[in-house]
Design an enzyme around this catalytic site. Sequence first.
Site, PDB file in Angstrom:
ATOM      1  N   LYS A 109       0.829  -1.211   0.000  1.00 54.98           N
ATOM      2  CA  LYS A 109       0.000   0.000   0.000  1.00 54.98           C
ATOM      3  C   LYS A 109       0.862   1.260   0.000  1.00 54.98           C
ATOM      4  CE  LYS A 109      -4.362  -1.839   1.475  1.00 54.98           C
ATOM      5  NZ  LYS A 109      -5.569  -1.684   2.261  1.00 54.98           N
ATOM      6  N   LYS A 196      -4.113  -9.834  -7.015  1.00 53.81           N
ATOM      7  CA  LYS A 196      -5.393 -10.229  -6.418  1.00 53.81           C
ATOM      8  C   LYS A 196      -6.465  -9.222  -6.849  1.00 53.81           C
ATOM      9  CE  LYS A 196      -5.181  -7.623  -2.134  1.00 53.81           C
ATOM     10  NZ  LYS A 196      -5.401  -7.498  -0.728  1.00 53.81           N
ATOM     11  N   LYS A 199      -9.969  -3.353  -4.791  1.00 54.12           N
ATOM     12  CA  LYS A 199     -10.478  -2.035  -5.153  1.00 54.12           C
ATOM     13  C   LYS A 199      -9.319  -1.056  -5.310  1.00 54.12           C
ATOM     14  CE  LYS A 199     -13.181  -2.868  -1.583  1.00 54.12           C
ATOM     15  NZ  LYS A 199     -14.053  -2.791  -0.407  1.00 54.12           N
TER      16      LYS A 199
HETATM   17  P1  TYM Z   1     -10.816  -5.685   3.015  1.00 57.01           P
HETATM   18  O1  TYM Z   1     -11.845  -4.636   3.268  1.00 57.01           O
HETATM   19  O2  TYM Z   1      -9.714  -5.355   2.046  1.00 57.01           O
HETATM   20  O3  TYM Z   1     -11.481  -7.022   2.518  1.00 57.01           O
HETATM   21  C1  TYM Z   1     -12.581  -7.623   3.203  1.00 57.01           C
HETATM   22  C2  TYM Z   1     -12.422  -9.136   3.163  1.00 57.01           C
HETATM   23  O4  TYM Z   1     -12.320  -9.583   1.801  1.00 57.01           O
HETATM   24  C3  TYM Z   1     -11.180 -10.418   1.649  1.00 57.01           C
HETATM   25  N1  TYM Z   1     -10.628 -10.231   0.293  1.00 57.01           N
HETATM   26  C4  TYM Z   1     -10.362 -11.214  -0.564  1.00 57.01           C
HETATM   27  N2  TYM Z   1     -10.529 -12.549  -0.484  1.00 57.01           N
HETATM   28  C5  TYM Z   1     -10.180 -13.299  -1.554  1.00 57.01           C
HETATM   29  N3  TYM Z   1      -9.710 -12.778  -2.722  1.00 57.01           N
HETATM   30  C6  TYM Z   1      -9.536 -11.437  -2.854  1.00 57.01           C
HETATM   31  N4  TYM Z   1      -9.076 -10.927  -3.983  1.00 57.01           N
HETATM   32  C7  TYM Z   1      -9.865 -10.597  -1.737  1.00 57.01           C
HETATM   33  N5  TYM Z   1      -9.820  -9.243  -1.527  1.00 57.01           N
HETATM   34  C8  TYM Z   1     -10.294  -9.043  -0.274  1.00 57.01           C
HETATM   35  C9  TYM Z   1     -10.204  -9.936   2.710  1.00 57.01           C
HETATM   36  O5  TYM Z   1      -9.258 -10.937   3.029  1.00 57.01           O
HETATM   37  C10 TYM Z   1     -11.145  -9.615   3.861  1.00 57.01           C
HETATM   38  O6  TYM Z   1     -11.421 -10.795   4.598  1.00 57.01           O
HETATM   39  N6  TYM Z   1      -7.774  -5.454   6.969  1.00 57.01           N
HETATM   40  C11 TYM Z   1      -9.053  -5.929   6.487  1.00 57.01           C
HETATM   41  C12 TYM Z   1     -10.257  -5.454   7.296  1.00 57.01           C
HETATM   42  C13 TYM Z   1     -10.190  -5.712   8.754  1.00 57.01           C
HETATM   43  C14 TYM Z   1     -10.340  -6.983   9.400  1.00 57.01           C
HETATM   44  C15 TYM Z   1     -10.301  -6.696  10.802  1.00 57.01           C
HETATM   45  C16 TYM Z   1     -10.542  -8.276   8.927  1.00 57.01           C
HETATM   46  C17 TYM Z   1     -10.053  -4.780   9.728  1.00 57.01           C
HETATM   47  N7  TYM Z   1     -10.113  -5.345  10.935  1.00 57.01           N
HETATM   48  C18 TYM Z   1     -10.452  -7.733  11.717  1.00 57.01           C
HETATM   49  C19 TYM Z   1     -10.672  -9.302   9.867  1.00 57.01           C
HETATM   50  C20 TYM Z   1     -10.613  -9.021  11.246  1.00 57.01           C
HETATM   51  C21 TYM Z   1      -9.248  -5.447   5.066  1.00 57.01           C
HETATM   52  O7  TYM Z   1      -8.716  -4.448   4.672  1.00 57.01           O
HETATM   53  O8  TYM Z   1     -10.169  -6.175   4.379  1.00 57.01           O
END
Ligand code: TYM
Length: 333
Positions: A109, A196, A199
């Site tokens: 990032k 991957k 967004k």
């Molecule tokens: P975020 O908002 O980027 O994504 C939300 C969830 O979607 C999953 N994900 C994917 N899974 C498979 N293939 C992909 N291409 C893909 N892109 C996204 C992510 O693994 C996630 O499960 N840091 C986290 C948010 C967060 C969080 C937490 C998650 C904040 N606190 C506590 C679990 C527990 C994030 O940015 O997810």
Amino acid sequence: MKTVLSCIQPTGDMHLGNYFGAVENWVNLQEKYKCFYGVVDYHAMTMPYDVNKLRTNTWDIITNLVAVGVKPENLFIQSLVPEHTELGWILNCFCSYGQLTRMTQFKDKSNQVKDGGKEDFISAGLLDYPVLQTADILIYKADFVPVGKDQEQHLELSRDIAQRFNAQVGKEYFVLPAPLYTETPKIRSTADPIKKMSKSAGEKHYINVFADEATIRRQIKSAVTDSGNTNEGSMAEGVQNLFELIKAAKWLTEHDQLMDHYQAGTLKYMDLKQVTADALVQLTGVFVERRKEINADKKRLKDLVKQSSADIRKRAQQTLTEVKELVGLLNVY
Ligand code: TYM
């Protein structure tokens, strides 16, 4: 009953990676476990963002989550439960600076911010983000965290922090959280299958779960099948990704038939794409309809989620009170 926690950032659309990698699991786990699902608006501030859009994006993602089957009573908005940030501060003191700089998401990032060109500003929040994520998890003493594979390293860090905390206070206070993956924990970008689906990589790198049929068909039609980097004899990432999408949409018979063709060397990519698009359109069509119904009474959903955030907050307050006691802080409310 075991506890499940997971969160998603309110950065606009929900894409197929979010759904097939994590959110579908959120929906299914609701029957068996006590579940807490957060929309993490504080996390969305760590990258350059538009202050005029954050609040709308937060309500939009709430609507999207409910449209795919998440129960409103399991949802909370992170900034309505300020104990997360308070615990985050405390946990900062149980995490080393070096560990944070080694996080691959931080490196990726930071590079994205630099490549964005306009402003070379990498916030301290971006570095510290995984500690707040740890607080999100530990504050509910979650046993399981349904996430995509990209969160694996952050989950390991959460376990490390929990262990260090437990060792220092001399008590097995925090549960060590375990990740839960779907069968498709990494969905790739159809425009560039080396990456991957996400967004933050830009519009062409993700397929919105609520896109209209024509857009989904166009995106699948133009999907890259062979990026030219594949080792001899192994399936190209782009082709593999389309197979994964068909499997994730549960079109298993069609998946197996196409796989037979692939193995026999008779697979036409046009057919693979056609089936992928049909499967996705059928699945997402249901979600689009549900979202229309929810949007007809937006206020009702907002009221429900404000209330569930207030209810869930009580549990977070309980943990924070115990933690303050354990680490030697005053506890006067
Ligand atoms: P975020 O908002 O980027 O994504 C939300 C969830 O979607 C999953 N994900 C994917 N899974 C498979 N293939 C992909 N291409 C893909 N892109 C996204 C992510 O693994 C996630 O499960 N840091 C986290 C948010 C967060 C969080 C937490 C998650 C904040 N606190 C506590 C679990 C527990 C994030 O940015 O997810």
